[in-house]
Design a protein around this motif. Structure first.
Motif, PDB file in Angstrom:
ATOM      1  N   GLY A 154      25.047  53.462  45.741  1.00 33.20           N
ATOM      2  CA  GLY A 154      24.003  54.395  45.338  1.00 33.20           C
ATOM      3  C   GLY A 154      23.638  54.283  43.879  1.00 33.20           C
ATOM      4  N   THR A 155      24.420  53.510  43.132  1.00 37.14           N
ATOM      5  CA  THR A 155      24.171  53.261  41.715  1.00 37.14           C
ATOM      6  C   THR A 155      24.858  51.965  41.355  1.00 37.14           C
ATOM      7  OG1 THR A 155      24.310  54.265  39.499  1.00 37.14           O
ATOM      8  CG2 THR A 155      26.234  54.498  40.929  1.00 37.14           C
ATOM      9  N   ASP A 156      24.564  51.417  40.160  1.00 37.16           N
ATOM     10  CA  ASP A 156      25.317  50.251  39.714  1.00 37.16           C
ATOM     11  C   ASP A 156      26.797  50.588  39.732  1.00 37.16           C
ATOM     12  OD1 ASP A 156      23.088  48.677  39.306  1.00 37.16           O
ATOM     13  OD2 ASP A 156      22.928  49.135  37.175  1.00 37.16           O
ATOM     14  N   THR A 157      27.604  49.702  40.292  1.00 37.88           N
ATOM     15  CA  THR A 157      29.000  50.034  40.568  1.00 37.88           C
ATOM     16  C   THR A 157      29.931  48.961  40.031  1.00 37.88           C
ATOM     17  OG1 THR A 157      28.364  51.252  42.564  1.00 37.88           O
ATOM     18  CG2 THR A 157      30.652  50.528  42.407  1.00 37.88           C
ATOM     19  N   VAL A 158      31.012  49.405  39.387  1.00 31.70           N
ATOM     20  CA  VAL A 158      32.066  48.513  38.913  1.00 31.70           C
ATOM     21  C   VAL A 158      33.347  48.845  39.672  1.00 31.70           C
ATOM     22  CG1 VAL A 158      33.421  47.736  36.939  1.00 31.70           C
ATOM     23  CG2 VAL A 158      31.024  48.398  36.618  1.00 31.70           C
ATOM     24  N   LEU A 159      33.883  47.862  40.379  1.00 29.47           N
ATOM     25  CA  LEU A 159      35.145  48.001  41.090  1.00 29.47           C
ATOM     26  C   LEU A 159      36.194  47.210  40.319  1.00 29.47           C
ATOM     27  CD1 LEU A 159      33.890  47.477  44.767  1.00 29.47           C
ATOM     28  CD2 LEU A 159      34.083  49.618  43.482  1.00 29.47           C
ATOM     29  N   THR A 160      37.173  47.914  39.759  1.00 23.38           N
ATOM     30  CA  THR A 160      38.196  47.286  38.935  1.00 23.38           C
ATOM     31  C   THR A 160      39.528  47.373  39.642  1.00 23.38           C
ATOM     32  OG1 THR A 160      37.027  47.917  36.905  1.00 23.38           O
ATOM     33  CG2 THR A 160      39.348  47.339  36.692  1.00 23.38           C
ATOM     34  N   GLY A 161      40.158  46.235  39.876  1.00 24.73           N
ATOM     35  CA  GLY A 161      41.446  46.225  40.553  1.00 24.73           C
ATOM     36  C   GLY A 161      42.040  44.835  40.570  1.00 24.73           C
ATOM     37  N   GLY A 162      43.253  44.718  41.095  1.00 23.73           N
ATOM     38  CA  GLY A 162      43.879  43.412  41.204  1.00 23.73           C
ATOM     39  C   GLY A 162      43.082  42.505  42.112  1.00 23.73           C
ATOM     40  N   THR A 163      42.903  42.924  43.362  1.00 28.63           N
ATOM     41  CA  THR A 163      42.043  42.231  44.320  1.00 28.63           C
ATOM     42  C   THR A 163      41.187  43.268  45.027  1.00 28.63           C
ATOM     43  OG1 THR A 163      43.640  40.448  44.696  1.00 28.63           O
ATOM     44  CG2 THR A 163      41.937  40.761  46.355  1.00 28.63           C
ATOM     45  N   GLY A 170      17.277  45.903  45.603  1.00 24.13           N
ATOM     46  CA  GLY A 170      17.079  45.395  44.260  1.00 24.13           C
ATOM     47  C   GLY A 170      17.382  46.367  43.145  1.00 24.13           C
ATOM     48  N   ALA A 171      17.840  47.572  43.469  1.00 23.54           N
ATOM     49  CA  ALA A 171      18.032  48.601  42.438  1.00 23.54           C
ATOM     50  C   ALA A 171      19.479  48.756  42.000  1.00 23.54           C
ATOM     51  CB  ALA A 171      17.509  49.941  42.938  1.00 23.54           C
ATOM     52  N   GLN A 172      20.434  48.423  42.846  1.00 23.59           N
ATOM     53  CA  GLN A 172      21.844  48.626  42.520  1.00 23.59           C
ATOM     54  C   GLN A 172      22.587  47.293  42.553  1.00 23.59           C
ATOM     55  OE1 GLN A 172      20.499  50.595  45.224  1.00 23.59           O
ATOM     56  NE2 GLN A 172      19.980  52.283  43.837  1.00 23.59           N
ATOM     57  N   GLY A 173      23.449  47.111  41.564  1.00 22.27           N
ATOM     58  CA  GLY A 173      24.232  45.886  41.471  1.00 22.27           C
ATOM     59  C   GLY A 173      25.714  46.166  41.548  1.00 22.27           C
ATOM     60  N   LEU A 174      26.497  45.100  41.761  1.00 20.83           N
ATOM     61  CA  LEU A 174      27.946  45.215  41.930  1.00 20.83           C
ATOM     62  C   LEU A 174      28.659  44.308  40.948  1.00 20.83           C
ATOM     63  CD1 LEU A 174      30.482  46.146  43.518  1.00 20.83           C
ATOM     64  CD2 LEU A 174      30.084  44.211  45.056  1.00 20.83           C
ATOM     65  N   THR A 175      29.645  44.870  40.259  1.00 22.81           N
ATOM     66  CA  THR A 175      30.539  44.089  39.406  1.00 22.81           C
ATOM     67  C   THR A 175      31.965  44.309  39.880  1.00 22.81           C
ATOM     68  OG1 THR A 175      29.080  44.273  37.483  1.00 22.81           O
ATOM     69  CG2 THR A 175      31.394  43.766  37.069  1.00 22.81           C
ATOM     70  N   VAL A 176      32.672  43.219  40.108  1.00 22.26           N
ATOM     71  CA  VAL A 176      34.095  43.280  40.459  1.00 22.26           C
ATOM     72  C   VAL A 176      34.875  42.757  39.272  1.00 22.26           C
ATOM     73  CG1 VAL A 176      35.914  42.463  41.996  1.00 22.26           C
ATOM     74  CG2 VAL A 176      33.654  43.008  42.924  1.00 22.26           C
ATOM     75  N   ASP A 177      35.659  43.625  38.665  1.00 24.50           N
ATOM     76  CA  ASP A 177      36.504  43.246  37.537  1.00 24.50           C
ATOM     77  C   ASP A 177      37.893  42.970  38.100  1.00 24.50           C
ATOM     78  OD1 ASP A 177      37.695  42.783  35.142  1.00 24.50           O
ATOM     79  OD2 ASP A 177      37.319  44.760  34.299  1.00 24.50           O
ATOM     80  N   GLY A 178      38.113  41.721  38.502  1.00 26.96           N
ATOM     81  CA  GLY A 178      39.336  41.322  39.169  1.00 26.96           C
ATOM     82  C   GLY A 178      39.033  40.218  40.154  1.00 26.96           C
ATOM     83  N   GLU A 179      39.965  39.969  41.081  1.00 29.14           N
ATOM     84  CA  GLU A 179      39.731  39.009  42.153  1.00 29.14           C
ATOM     85  C   GLU A 179      38.919  39.692  43.258  1.00 29.14           C
ATOM     86  OE1 GLU A 179      41.406  35.773  41.993  1.00 29.14           O
ATOM     87  OE2 GLU A 179      41.753  36.466  39.949  1.00 29.14           O
ATOM     88  N   ALA A 180      38.234  38.879  44.075  1.00 27.33           N
ATOM     89  CA  ALA A 180      37.411  39.457  45.145  1.00 27.33           C
ATOM     90  C   ALA A 180      37.565  38.653  46.429  1.00 27.33           C
ATOM     91  CB  ALA A 180      35.936  39.495  44.739  1.00 27.33           C
ATOM     92  N   ILE A 181      37.572  39.361  47.539  1.00 26.75           N
ATOM     93  CA  ILE A 181      37.450  38.766  48.875  1.00 26.75           C
ATOM     94  C   ILE A 181      36.195  39.341  49.501  1.00 26.75           C
ATOM     95  CG2 ILE A 181      38.481  38.514  51.159  1.00 26.75           C
ATOM     96  CD1 ILE A 181      41.222  38.849  49.856  1.00 26.75           C
ATOM     97  N   SER A 187      34.668  38.760  37.933  1.00 25.42           N
ATOM     98  CA  SER A 187      35.309  38.180  36.752  1.00 25.42           C
ATOM     99  C   SER A 187      36.406  37.195  37.117  1.00 25.42           C
ATOM    100  CB  SER A 187      35.886  39.294  35.868  1.00 25.42           C
ATOM    101  OG  SER A 187      36.957  39.957  36.527  1.00 25.42           O
ATOM    102  N   GLY A 188      37.091  37.419  38.232  1.00 23.94           N
ATOM    103  CA  GLY A 188      38.192  36.558  38.642  1.00 23.94           C
ATOM    104  C   GLY A 188      37.806  35.613  39.761  1.00 23.94           C
ATOM    105  N   GLY A 189      38.798  35.149  40.484  1.00 25.24           N
ATOM    106  CA  GLY A 189      38.549  34.260  41.608  1.00 25.24           C
ATOM    107  C   GLY A 189      37.919  34.995  42.776  1.00 25.24           C
ATOM    108  N   THR A 190      37.184  34.247  43.606  1.00 22.40           N
ATOM    109  CA  THR A 190      36.492  34.834  44.758  1.00 22.40           C
ATOM    110  C   THR A 190      36.779  34.006  45.994  1.00 22.40           C
ATOM    111  OG1 THR A 190      34.691  35.639  43.357  1.00 22.40           O
ATOM    112  CG2 THR A 190      34.262  35.513  45.721  1.00 22.40           C
ATOM    113  N   ARG A 191      37.072  34.688  47.091  1.00 21.81           N
ATOM    114  CA  ARG A 191      37.240  34.050  48.393  1.00 21.81           C
ATOM    115  C   ARG A 191      36.084  34.484  49.287  1.00 21.81           C
ATOM    116  NH1 ARG A 191      41.554  31.962  51.489  1.00 21.81           N
ATOM    117  NH2 ARG A 191      41.344  32.266  53.739  1.00 21.81           N
ATOM    118  N   LEU A 192      35.293  33.522  49.765  1.00 26.50           N
ATOM    119  CA  LEU A 192      34.195  33.809  50.691  1.00 26.50           C
ATOM    120  C   LEU A 192      34.683  33.544  52.109  1.00 26.50           C
ATOM    121  CD1 LEU A 192      31.200  32.084  48.826  1.00 26.50           C
ATOM    122  CD2 LEU A 192      31.894  34.488  48.735  1.00 26.50           C
TER     123      LEU A 192
END
Length: 394
Positions: free
Chosen positions: A143-152, A165-176, A193-198
């Motif tokens: 619902g708004t620009d969102t930062v998810l901060t965690g280990g994974t 097109g209005a809201q973006g996602l930032t992951v501060d950590g690893e992501a799956i 910011s970290g590694g990503t698994r698709l």
């Protein structure tokens, strides 16, 4: 202004009906709660110290909640209107067994140890912070620009912007990432910011996609931006020959692609340039549109579909090897194909080039079982080149 303190278990013997608590002081559940539904008002504070709130219906917490212990909230939908914190940084975690609506920040003052949501999640508070993992089993709506901060941070069933097109996602950590992102509402951007698994992910944004660490393709995946660049700060690879589709304004890859030799088919479509700073090893590479394309290090196709590249111009700084053919189409009439002085070309099939204003040949070209066809005026960097073909040379 009085507190509402529930010192014992609520509904321990027999589940209560609807429970509503209005208190301008502290509302505190010291033990577990079982009810049809739970509602607390926005005034005061809320302490969840009993470890479990279990409802057959909804739970709505108006205040900012604080977890005194690891907590499981079980209900059809859990609404955290004021957000939530751990009592001590990294000391308490939360599981929401159901759908979640989060309207305030989570872990903004004291980070949770972890967070798990089994249902769909509406993230409207802007930030979720944990020391360890976050896991979202259902689709996530921002619902708004969102930062998810965690280990994974695991987003296992895709997600959407509330407004395309209005809201973006930032992951501060690893992501799956798994599932479809941007199917009903394209994200404005995504950054990890970290590694990503698709794991079979399709990610659609209107702006840039940036992956700071290594990218692992664990299932056929697609990254697409309507107007932004795709930027890869680390290596890109696969352990099971998974395919990867890339579509963006430009593509920039700083690390090696497919260093394991197990990268699958890669397809590229861009309106701008394509820049590979590391070696590229893929089963096949197909580029249907593009601007200037630069391969700074070796380019290798391990499969018989080979290399099929269309773009405004091409620069190859090192060896080009294909278990199939090599086909280059230069779409800019003034564009060129340039091989570095130490570059070589070896293909099992043929080598064809068309369009553009010229081609600077490598030191040697070997097309083992096919023809060599050059459509542009060829020049030799040192006045000579070795050319061997299993078919006509034109």
């Amino acid at each position: 202004t009085a507190d509402a303190v529930f010192a014992g278990a609520v509904g321990g013997t027999e589940r209560l009906g609807d429970l509503t608590v209005n208190s301008a002081g502290q509302t505190r559940f010291a033990q577990s709660v079982r009810a049809a539904s739970v509602v607390t008002d926005a005034a005061g504070t809320l302490a969840l110290n009993g470890g479990s709130v279990d409802t057959t219906g909804t739970q709505t917490y108006g205040e900012r909640a604080v977890l005194g212990t690891d907590t499981r909230l079980t209900g059809s939908t859990v609404v955290l209107a004021g957000g939530l914190d751990a009592a001590t940084r990294g000391g308490q975690g939360l599981t929401i067994a159901g759908n979640a609506v989060v309207n305030g920040t989570v872990g903004g003052t004291q980070a949770l140890s972890r967070l798990s949501v089994t249902g769909i999640a509406a993230l409207n508070g802007g930030a979720v912070t944990t020391v360890a993992e976050q896991s979202y089993d259902g689709a996530v709506t921002l619902g708004t620009d969102t930062v998810l901060t965690g280990g994974t941070v695991s987003l296992l069933n895709g997600g959407n912007a509330a407004n395309a097109g209005a809201q973006g996602l930032t992951v501060d950590g690893e992501a799956i990432l798994a599932g479809v992102f941007g199917e009903t509402g394209a994200l404005r951007q995504i950054a990890v910011s970290g590694g990503t698994r698709l794991s079979g992910a399709t990610v659609t944004t209107t702006g840039a996609q940036r992956f700071g660490g290594a990218l692992t393709v664990a299932g056929a995946s697609a990254l697409s931006s309507a107007g932004g660049d795709l930027v890869f700060g680390g290596a890109v690879d696969s352990a099971n020959r998974s395919a990867l589709s890339l579509n963006g304004a430009a593509i920039r890859a700083s690390g090696d692609i497919g260093a394991s030799g197990l990268m699958g088919d890669v397809t590229v479509r861009t309106s701008g340039g394509v820049f590979y700073d590391g070696a590229v090893t893929v089963r096949s590479l197909s580029q249907t549109t593009g601007g200037e394309s630069r391969f700074a290090k070796a380019l290798t196709a391990t499969g018989t579909d080979g290399l099929r590249l269309t773009g405004a111009g091409f620069t190859f700084g090192a060896a080009v090897n294909s278990a199939g053919s090599l086909a280059l189409v230069t779409t800019d009439g003034a564009g060129t194909v340039t091989f570095g002085r130490d570059a070589t070309v070896v293909t099992e099939g043929g080598f064809t080039q068309s369009g553009g204003s010229g081609i600077v040949l490598p030191a040697s070209i070997t097309a083992k079982n096919g023809p060599i066809t050059l459509g542009a005026v060829a020049s030799l960097p040192d006045g000579q080149a070795s050319i061997t073909a299993g078919g006509p040379i034109t």
